[in-house]
Every structure is written in structure tokens, then in C-alpha cells.
Scaffold this motif. Sequence first.
Motif, PDB file in Angstrom:
ATOM      1  N   VAL A 126     -40.165 -76.690  20.431  1.00  0.00           N
ATOM      2  CA  VAL A 126     -39.775 -76.579  21.675  1.00  0.00           C
ATOM      3  C   VAL A 126     -39.500 -75.270  22.385  1.00  0.00           C
ATOM      4  O   VAL A 126     -38.798 -74.315  21.534  1.00  0.00           O
ATOM      5  N   THR A 127     -39.936 -75.046  23.571  1.00  0.00           N
ATOM      6  CA  THR A 127     -39.967 -73.628  24.306  1.00  0.00           C
ATOM      7  C   THR A 127     -38.809 -73.705  25.189  1.00  0.00           C
ATOM      8  O   THR A 127     -38.595 -74.519  26.075  1.00  0.00           O
ATOM      9  N   LEU A 128     -37.738 -72.559  24.978  1.00  0.00           N
ATOM     10  CA  LEU A 128     -36.516 -72.898  25.705  1.00  0.00           C
ATOM     11  C   LEU A 128     -36.877 -71.606  26.652  1.00  0.00           C
ATOM     12  O   LEU A 128     -37.173 -70.422  26.135  1.00  0.00           O
ATOM     13  N   THR A 129     -36.415 -71.689  27.995  1.00  0.00           N
ATOM     14  CA  THR A 129     -36.726 -70.646  29.093  1.00  0.00           C
ATOM     15  C   THR A 129     -35.462 -70.468  29.507  1.00  0.00           C
ATOM     16  O   THR A 129     -34.485 -71.219  29.896  1.00  0.00           O
ATOM     17  N   ARG A 130     -35.161 -68.917  29.883  1.00  0.00           N
ATOM     18  CA  ARG A 130     -34.046 -68.486  30.390  1.00  0.00           C
ATOM     19  C   ARG A 130     -33.724 -69.064  31.763  1.00  0.00           C
ATOM     20  O   ARG A 130     -34.820 -68.975  32.739  1.00  0.00           O
ATOM     21  N   ALA A 131     -32.619 -69.197  32.304  1.00  0.00           N
ATOM     22  CA  ALA A 131     -32.400 -69.706  33.693  1.00  0.00           C
ATOM     23  C   ALA A 131     -32.332 -68.694  34.551  1.00  0.00           C
ATOM     24  O   ALA A 131     -32.065 -67.370  34.046  1.00  0.00           O
ATOM     25  N   ASN A 132     -33.096 -68.669  35.667  1.00  0.00           N
ATOM     26  CA  ASN A 132     -33.290 -67.679  36.622  1.00  0.00           C
ATOM     27  C   ASN A 132     -34.193 -66.601  36.029  1.00  0.00           C
ATOM     28  O   ASN A 132     -33.916 -65.372  36.319  1.00  0.00           O
ATOM     29  N   GLY A 133     -35.069 -66.924  35.051  1.00  0.00           N
ATOM     30  CA  GLY A 133     -35.955 -65.995  34.503  1.00  0.00           C
ATOM     31  C   GLY A 133     -37.267 -66.531  33.933  1.00  0.00           C
ATOM     32  O   GLY A 133     -37.304 -67.708  34.008  1.00  0.00           O
ATOM     33  N   VAL A 140     -33.340 -61.313  25.899  1.00  0.00           N
ATOM     34  CA  VAL A 140     -32.693 -61.050  27.038  1.00  0.00           C
ATOM     35  C   VAL A 140     -31.367 -62.072  27.119  1.00  0.00           C
ATOM     36  O   VAL A 140     -31.616 -63.293  26.929  1.00  0.00           O
ATOM     37  N   PRO A 141     -30.382 -61.566  27.521  1.00  0.00           N
ATOM     38  CA  PRO A 141     -29.219 -62.275  27.201  1.00  0.00           C
ATOM     39  C   PRO A 141     -29.023 -63.641  28.554  1.00  0.00           C
ATOM     40  O   PRO A 141     -29.672 -63.237  29.717  1.00  0.00           O
ATOM     41  N   GLY A 142     -28.617 -64.585  28.601  1.00  0.00           N
ATOM     42  CA  GLY A 142     -28.661 -65.716  29.571  1.00  0.00           C
ATOM     43  C   GLY A 142     -28.439 -67.133  28.668  1.00  0.00           C
ATOM     44  O   GLY A 142     -28.669 -67.105  27.463  1.00  0.00           O
ATOM     45  N   SER A 143     -28.555 -68.010  29.646  1.00  0.00           N
ATOM     46  CA  SER A 143     -28.884 -69.328  29.219  1.00  0.00           C
ATOM     47  C   SER A 143     -30.129 -70.055  29.293  1.00  0.00           C
ATOM     48  O   SER A 143     -30.847 -69.977  30.196  1.00  0.00           O
ATOM     49  N   TYR A 144     -30.492 -70.385  27.981  1.00  0.00           N
ATOM     50  CA  TYR A 144     -31.809 -70.883  27.667  1.00  0.00           C
ATOM     51  C   TYR A 144     -32.033 -72.322  27.553  1.00  0.00           C
ATOM     52  O   TYR A 144     -30.890 -73.151  26.984  1.00  0.00           O
TER      53      TYR A 144
END
Length: 172
Positions: free
Chosen positions: A108-115, A157-161
Motif C-alpha cells: 500500500v502506498t501512503l501519501t503525505r497529507a497536503n503533499g 518528510v515529516p507529516g501524516s501519511y
Amino acid sequence: MTRCSRLLPLLLAGLAVPAHAQTSNVQTQAESRIVDQFSLTGGNNLAFGAVLPPTAGSNTVTIDASSGGRALAGGGNARLIGGGANRATYTVEGDGGQTFDIDVDPTVTLTRANGSETIEVTLTPSVPGDTLSGTAGTPGSANFGVGGSFQVTASTVPGSYSGTFTVTVDNN
């Protein structure tokens, strides 16, 4: 001709009497059991919790599919922060005694929120298949989990994924 040679054709003719045809039959029962469709219900989502990326090198973050335990491995100096980590959990219900296979997307590919940055997670089910509890004609159920792992590096990159994956059960 001898007496024996005259009697032989008569004896052979007596053996060639046509047989009477005989028939026999038996009644046989046909049966089938129609079973309920499987029902698959999700419980917990797969969550890796907070991870502080390493300043150098890389680490692998893993959630165990069976226990839900979280682990960190590799040569980097990443750290696991706080709780909030767990395996994804599922319950299969249907007619008791049925066997089933579990099919999980391999990644599964997790994508960073707002990125647009992504993390690729390798998924692992706790078992490849199972058998519902109970016996034929009674309700049955089984539980399993899905865990996974991903690499975290100094350049993560830090963030929610987040991302989604599909789990399917097929009866055998």
C-alpha cells in the motif's frame, strides 16, 4: 462315427441355451448443502504510530501481523514515539467448518497529507487462510490480522501519511 463323437454336438448344443436377461436397480439419493456467504468485517486499522526519522542511515518500522507489536530495525537512529500502533484486525463469519484463503494487497502506498511524498508499505497477513469455528450448519467465525513494514530515512518528510488497501477472503 463313434458314439462319443455323435453325443458331443448334442452336449454342446445344450450348453448354448440363450440366457434370460436380468435387471436390477437401486434408488439413490442426491444431496446438497447451501452455505451462507462469508462476511468480512474490519476492526482496527493498520497504524504504525509516530516515528522520529533517523539523522543518518535507515530503519525499518514493522507491525507484527499476529501480535500487533511494533519494532524498529536497521542501522539508523530512528525512534518509535508513543503508542497508537496496531495491526489491522478482521473477523470472518459464515457457516461453521468452512475453509478460506486470505488475499491482501502486497503493498500500500501512503501519501503525505497536503503533499506528494509517499511511503511504500509491504503488507503481511497473520495467516494465509483459516477454517471457521463450529461445524456445518452452525455459525462459525475466525479472526486474523494484517501487519506491515516500511523504510524510514533521514530524507523522509515529516507529516501524516495514509493510504488504503484491500483484503479479500475466498472460500475453498
